[in-house]
Scaffold this motif. Structure first.
Motif, PDB file in Angstrom:
ATOM      1  N   SER A   1      12.488   4.596  12.273  1.00  0.00           N
ATOM      2  CA  SER A   1      11.672   5.790  12.007  1.00  0.00           C
ATOM      3  C   SER A   1      10.801   5.588  10.771  1.00  0.00           C
ATOM      4  O   SER A   1       9.647   6.031  10.737  1.00  0.00           O
ATOM      5  N   ASN A   2      11.327   4.912   9.760  1.00  0.00           N
ATOM      6  CA  ASN A   2      10.537   4.641   8.564  1.00  0.00           C
ATOM      7  C   ASN A   2       9.401   3.679   8.882  1.00  0.00           C
ATOM      8  O   ASN A   2       8.279   3.840   8.416  1.00  0.00           O
ATOM      9  N   ALA A   3       9.704   2.655   9.686  1.00  0.00           N
ATOM     10  CA  ALA A   3       8.664   1.700  10.072  1.00  0.00           C
ATOM     11  C   ALA A   3       7.549   2.416  10.838  1.00  0.00           C
ATOM     12  O   ALA A   3       6.368   2.137  10.620  1.00  0.00           O
ATOM     13  N   TRP A   4       7.916   3.346  11.710  1.00  0.00           N
ATOM     14  CA  TRP A   4       6.928   4.092  12.498  1.00  0.00           C
ATOM     15  C   TRP A   4       5.933   4.793  11.588  1.00  0.00           C
ATOM     16  O   TRP A   4       4.727   4.662  11.740  1.00  0.00           O
ATOM     17  N   LYS A   5       6.460   5.537  10.602  1.00  0.00           N
ATOM     18  CA  LYS A   5       5.550   6.288   9.726  1.00  0.00           C
ATOM     19  C   LYS A   5       4.910   5.406   8.656  1.00  0.00           C
ATOM     20  O   LYS A   5       4.045   5.855   7.929  1.00  0.00           O
ATOM     21  N   SER A   6       5.326   4.143   8.589  1.00  0.00           N
ATOM     22  CA  SER A   6       4.768   3.200   7.616  1.00  0.00           C
ATOM     23  C   SER A   6       3.719   2.277   8.223  1.00  0.00           C
ATOM     24  O   SER A   6       3.236   1.377   7.552  1.00  0.00           O
ATOM     25  N   GLY A   7       3.408   2.481   9.503  1.00  0.00           N
ATOM     26  CA  GLY A   7       2.379   1.663  10.125  1.00  0.00           C
ATOM     27  C   GLY A   7       2.705   1.141  11.507  1.00  0.00           C
ATOM     28  O   GLY A   7       1.819   0.738  12.253  1.00  0.00           O
ATOM     29  N   ALA A   8       3.986   1.130  11.884  1.00  0.00           N
ATOM     30  CA  ALA A   8       4.365   0.593  13.188  1.00  0.00           C
ATOM     31  C   ALA A   8       3.869   1.457  14.341  1.00  0.00           C
ATOM     32  O   ALA A   8       3.822   0.997  15.481  1.00  0.00           O
ATOM     33  N   SER A   9       3.464   2.692  14.048  1.00  0.00           N
ATOM     34  CA  SER A   9       2.914   3.555  15.099  1.00  0.00           C
ATOM     35  C   SER A   9       1.625   2.960  15.666  1.00  0.00           C
ATOM     36  O   SER A   9       1.228   3.269  16.786  1.00  0.00           O
ATOM     37  N   GLU A  10       0.997   2.089  14.899  1.00  0.00           N
ATOM     38  CA  GLU A  10      -0.259   1.460  15.323  1.00  0.00           C
ATOM     39  C   GLU A  10      -0.037   0.112  16.014  1.00  0.00           C
ATOM     40  O   GLU A  10      -0.988  -0.508  16.477  1.00  0.00           O
ATOM     41  N   TRP A  11       1.209  -0.355  16.088  1.00  0.00           N
ATOM     42  CA  TRP A  11       1.520  -1.640  16.693  1.00  0.00           C
ATOM     43  C   TRP A  11       1.647  -1.509  18.203  1.00  0.00           C
ATOM     44  O   TRP A  11       1.845  -0.427  18.746  1.00  0.00           O
TER      45      TRP A  11
ATOM     46  N   THR B   1       0.832  -1.199   0.000  1.00  0.00           N
ATOM     47  CA  THR B   1       0.000   0.000   0.000  1.00  0.00           C
ATOM     48  C   THR B   1       0.870   1.254   0.000  1.00  0.00           C
ATOM     49  O   THR B   1       1.840   1.345   0.753  1.00  0.00           O
ATOM     50  N   THR B   2       0.521   2.203  -0.858  1.00  0.00           N
ATOM     51  CA  THR B   2       1.231   3.471  -0.928  1.00  0.00           C
ATOM     52  C   THR B   2       0.452   4.501  -0.113  1.00  0.00           C
ATOM     53  O   THR B   2      -0.734   4.719  -0.351  1.00  0.00           O
ATOM     54  N   ARG B   3       1.148   5.112   0.857  1.00  0.00           N
ATOM     55  CA  ARG B   3       0.487   6.095   1.721  1.00  0.00           C
ATOM     56  C   ARG B   3       1.546   6.977   2.371  1.00  0.00           C
ATOM     57  O   ARG B   3       2.595   6.492   2.776  1.00  0.00           O
ATOM     58  N   ASP B   4       1.258   8.265   2.477  1.00  0.00           N
ATOM     59  CA  ASP B   4       2.136   9.182   3.197  1.00  0.00           C
ATOM     60  C   ASP B   4       1.689   9.272   4.646  1.00  0.00           C
ATOM     61  O   ASP B   4       0.496   9.353   4.930  1.00  0.00           O
ATOM     62  N   ARG B   5       2.639   9.222   5.553  1.00  0.00           N
ATOM     63  CA  ARG B   5       2.360   9.358   6.982  1.00  0.00           C
ATOM     64  C   ARG B   5       3.424  10.252   7.601  1.00  0.00           C
ATOM     65  O   ARG B   5       4.442  10.534   6.990  1.00  0.00           O
ATOM     66  N   SER B   6       3.194  10.653   8.837  1.00  0.00           N
ATOM     67  CA  SER B   6       4.156  11.531   9.504  1.00  0.00           C
ATOM     68  C   SER B   6       4.902  10.785  10.603  1.00  0.00           C
ATOM     69  O   SER B   6       4.532   9.682  10.997  1.00  0.00           O
ATOM     70  N   LEU B   7       5.945  11.431  11.114  1.00  0.00           N
ATOM     71  CA  LEU B   7       6.737  10.880  12.209  1.00  0.00           C
ATOM     72  C   LEU B   7       6.191  11.307  13.568  1.00  0.00           C
ATOM     73  O   LEU B   7       6.833  11.051  14.584  1.00  0.00           O
ATOM     74  N   ASP B   8       5.041  11.949  13.607  1.00  0.00           N
ATOM     75  CA  ASP B   8       4.467  12.416  14.869  1.00  0.00           C
ATOM     76  C   ASP B   8       4.483  11.293  15.901  1.00  0.00           C
ATOM     77  O   ASP B   8       4.016  10.186  15.643  1.00  0.00           O
ATOM     78  N   GLY B   9       5.027  11.597  17.063  1.00  0.00           N
ATOM     79  CA  GLY B   9       5.047  10.638  18.156  1.00  0.00           C
ATOM     80  C   GLY B   9       6.200   9.646  18.118  1.00  0.00           C
ATOM     81  O   GLY B   9       6.348   8.833  19.033  1.00  0.00           O
ATOM     82  N   TYR B  10       7.046   9.688  17.077  1.00  0.00           N
ATOM     83  CA  TYR B  10       8.126   8.715  16.958  1.00  0.00           C
ATOM     84  C   TYR B  10       9.194   8.928  18.021  1.00  0.00           C
ATOM     85  O   TYR B  10       9.613  10.046  18.302  1.00  0.00           O
TER      86      TYR B  10
END
Length: 193
Positions: A115-125, A40-49
């Motif tokens: 940091s890339n994983a965080w903005k790629s979906g890991a923030s929800e893990w 999936t292609t999606r832009d996300r931010s580093l907020d909270g990383y």
């Protein structure tokens, strides 16, 4: 987080590296192209990383933390002290083609940075899921590399294909997203295979 899926393929490049067995990755660029198109292609931010949200270098066995486990796996003739510290051995760094005999000259790189994983979906893990990702020995996520070239890993043209395959593999098995720019860079690297 969906559980990472195992892939039975590997990169022939890994057979030529000195050292112990490396994690399984793709069998070729065609597989990487195919997998890249399904991410999936999606832009996300580093907020909270925060790097602290990915507990890493956890103890694996006795006194051995993840860094020492990777140094042992990626090196040749590695000797460890009673505290599990690598005291001698030889390591090949695929990012710059250099060979080292002092473990202090090496970093353990997360192929897909935390940091890339965080903005790629890991923030929800969960923290447990992020810990598993940061210490993954099953997929091509951790490599012993020259410490001062870690941030320049994509600069070695001969390594582009391998690096892109590893990146796509990790993103795919962890169901992480990619940005449009990231996808274009991956395709450009895979075009060099």
């Amino acid at each position: 987080m969906a559980s990472p899926q195992n892939d039975n393929g590997y990169l022939p490049f890994l057979d030529s590296l000195p050292g112990r067995a490396h994690p399984a990755v793709f069998t070729g660029c065609g597989v990487a192209y195919s997998r890249a198109s399904t991410i999936t292609t999606r832009d996300r931010s580093l907020d909270g990383y925060s790097r602290d949200k990915f507990p890493h270098w956890i103890t694996q066995s006795g006194k051995c933390d993840m860094r020492e486990v990777v140094l042992k796996r990626d090196g040749t003739d590695v000797v460890q002290s009673s505290s599990c510290t690598a005291t001698s051995g030889t390591w090949y760094s695929p990012y710059d083609g250099e060979t080292w005999t002092a473990s202090s000259d090496l970093d353990i790189d997360h192929v897909v940075p935390l940091s890339n994983a965080w903005k790629s979906g890991a923030s929800e893990w969960t923290t447990q899921d992020r810990q598993a990702f940061a210490n993954d020995l099953t997929h091509p996520q951790l490599l012993a590399v020259t410490d001062n070239v870690n941030s320049q890993k994509r600069d070695k043209v001969s390594y582009h294909c391998t690096y892109a395959e590893m990146w796509v593999k990790v993103k795919s098995v962890y169901n992480l997203t990619i940005t449009s720019d990231e996808k274009n860079a991956l395709v450009e690297m895979l075009d060099q295979c």
